[in-house]
Design a protein around this motif. Structure first.
Motif, mmCIF file in Angstrom:
data_model
loop_
_atom_site.group_PDB
_atom_site.id
_atom_site.type_symbol
_atom_site.label_atom_id
_atom_site.label_comp_id
_atom_site.label_asym_id
_atom_site.label_seq_id
_atom_site.Cartn_x
_atom_site.Cartn_y
_atom_site.Cartn_z
ATOM 1 N N TYR A 125 38.347 29.244 46.781
ATOM 2 C CA TYR A 125 39.549 29.167 47.598
ATOM 3 C C TYR A 125 39.192 29.378 49.063
ATOM 4 O O TYR A 125 38.307 30.179 49.386
ATOM 5 N N TYR A 169 44.405 27.310 49.814
ATOM 6 C CA TYR A 169 43.791 26.019 49.521
ATOM 7 C C TYR A 169 42.710 26.229 48.480
ATOM 8 O O TYR A 169 41.914 27.162 48.574
ATOM 9 N N LYS A 170 42.691 25.344 47.504
ATOM 10 C CA LYS A 170 41.730 25.509 46.405
ATOM 11 C C LYS A 170 40.745 24.343 46.363
ATOM 12 O O LYS A 170 41.110 23.202 46.631
ATOM 13 N N ARG A 188 48.539 27.378 52.979
ATOM 14 C CA ARG A 188 49.248 26.142 52.634
ATOM 15 C C ARG A 188 50.683 26.166 53.161
ATOM 16 O O ARG A 188 51.228 25.121 53.497
ATOM 17 N N HIS A 246 48.578 25.702 59.406
ATOM 18 C CA HIS A 246 47.774 25.752 58.171
ATOM 19 C C HIS A 246 46.396 26.360 58.425
ATOM 20 O O HIS A 246 45.786 26.924 57.536
#
Length: 424
Positions: free
Chosen positions: A229, A221-222, A265, A281
RNA sequence: GGAGAGGUGUCCGAGUGGUUUAAGGAGCACGCUUGGAAAGCGUGUGUAUUGUUAAAGGUACCGGGGGUUCGAAUCCCUUCCUCUCCGCCA
């Protein structure tokens, strides 16, 4: 990344060893060697011009000081000429260097000699197995049903708050998470690991250091606003503690453990694979990391395997340990052991840990080195890590395997951490 | 978020365009000295890359990136980080 030294001095051996990954890297390695030759040529040419230009600059200064402006200006002419040449060469040096890095980053780690050949997880080599599969009756339930029955994990609530793959743990479910984390940390401490509580977000340099970036960018995830991140594993922040560090030999081994939430992700996953706790996740994990002398790293790997095994044994789960084959081995790893526990209602083996020796592959990216006692040379250290353990699938197996008509039994070793011995 | 001050080698610290090839000090290593130690004296003391049998030597690196200049630790732009004050806040 492999080092140029590794490739230049053992070209054929490197190509041969990489074949176990079912792919031929001879072309790209040949290209690396040629590109490196180019690099040397350009660099030495540039260095010569810079040397000349430096000496002119010095002379010009001297001449001005002596009041010989005329001569100084004459000397400048050549310097200006050199400037164009050097800036041109500098451009080509940059190009050839980035080309070289790009090529190098496409080459995976060299597998250890013990890595078996094979194409997929079907070909992994079972080292040993332990525990016994429980006999469950006809009305056995998978963990997602048990979670609902005892109201300990709420997947739908997670959907509402965040989305799929973000479950909400409630009551004894939440306590069980906390108990497992504390149990794992305590065991790690007993083994001499120092506990770290790392940041859950990392910058680009850290992502590069352990090999998540640039290749596996899509896995994390960014946060684009800040260029950060979410960590996919504590391995990243913890190993990066030693980025750009030069150790001395007495510092080995460095043993660190960390609990962290992990964020992945998991794009492209679907169906049965992601049901319940099988793939999330966000999940919790305790990680162990070691930094070790190259001569001792495989001994350390075995030690780590035994340690992870001891955790599973204490949790009384049926398990098996496999050594990954060339086709299944991760890009950055030289040798990996996977641990699977048997989840009796799903009737499936679930991967709960992966213990790897990266040798110098990560250390080269991290610039993690040590100085030898004898000749005081700097050399790359070896890094290793493993999950000890990842929680969700452990929980899935615990729930399914220990279900009785009275409730779910908590294994003995865990009871002092949960404060209860039954979920009902 | 706003204003200001900073970031120099293992550490402290000087350095606002040219013998800085980074002063000086501390630490560390080795040597001399000593019965032994301390003090004293002397020498050395980073990383990467190139080069070589080995060396000598060359090049780059003063938070990161870019620019001006014959020449940048020093000037300019940009970015990150630290500190002080203000604002906001668990």
């Amino acid at each position: 990344m492999l080092t140029l030294q590794q490739i230049n001095s053992n070209k054929e051996a490197v190509i041969e060893s990489l074949k176990i990954r079912n792919k031929d890297f001879s072309d790209i390695i040949q290209k690396v060697i040629e590109t490196d030759e180019d690099r040397k040529k350009v660099q030495s040419e540039l260095d010569n011009l810079l040397a000349e230009s430096n000496s002119i600059a010095q002379k010009v200064g001297q001449l001005f000081k002596e009041g010989k402006a005329q001569e100084a200006n004459e000397a400048k002419a050549r310097a200006i000429e050199l400037k164009d040449l050097t800036s041109e060469l500098n451009e080509s040096l940059k190009t050839v260097k980035s080309e070289l890095t790009k090529l190098l980053s496409e080459i995976p780690n060299i597998p250890n000699k013990l890595v078996p050949s094979g194409k997929s997880d079907q070909d992994n080599f079972e080292i040993r197995a332990g525990g016994t599969k429980p006999e469950l009756g006809e009305n056995k339930l998978p963990h997602w049903d048990l979670a609902k029955k005892y109201d300990i994990i709420d997947f739908e609530l997670g959907n509402k708050i965040t989305g799929a793959g973000f479950p909400v743990y409630k009551g004894k479910g939440a306590k069980l998470q906390r108990a497992l984390i504390n149990f794992f940390l305590k065991e790690a401490e007993k083994q001499g690991y120092t506990e770290i509580m790392p940041p859950l977000m990392i910058n680009e340099d850290s992502g590069f250091g352990t090999g998540q970036l640039p290749d596996k960018e899509g896995q994390m995830y960014k946060m684009p606003e800040d260029n950060l991140y979410m960590i996919p594993t504590a391995e990243v922040p913890v190993t990066n503690i030693y980025r750009d560090v030069i150790l001395s030999e007495e510092d080995f081994p460095i043993k660190l453990t960390a609990y962290s939430a992990c964020f992945r992700r998991e794009a492209g996953s679907y169906g049965k694979e992601v049901r319940g706790l099988n793939r999330l996740h966000q999940f919790d994990k305790v990680e162990v990391v070691q930094i070790q002398h190259p001569e001792k790293s495989y001994q350390t790997l075995e030690e780590m395997v035994k340690y992870v095994e001891s955790l599973i044994v204490k949790l009384e789960l049926p398990y098996r340990i496999v050594r990954l084959c060339g086709g299944d081995l991760g890009f950055t790893s030289a040798m990996t052991y996977d641990f699977e526990v048997y989840s009796a209602a799903q009737e499936k083996w679930l991967e709960v840990s992966s213990v790897s020796n990266f040798e110098t592959f990560q250390a080269n990216r991290l610039k993690l080195r040590y100085k030898t006692k004898e000749d005081k040379k700097t050399q790359l250290a070896h890094t290793l890590n493993g999950s000890a353990l990842a929680l969700p699938r452990i929980v899935a197996a615990l729930l399914e395997n220990n279900q009785t008509k009275d409730g779910i039994k908590i294994p003995k070793a865990l009871q002092e951490f949960t404060g209860f011995n039954l979920i009902n």
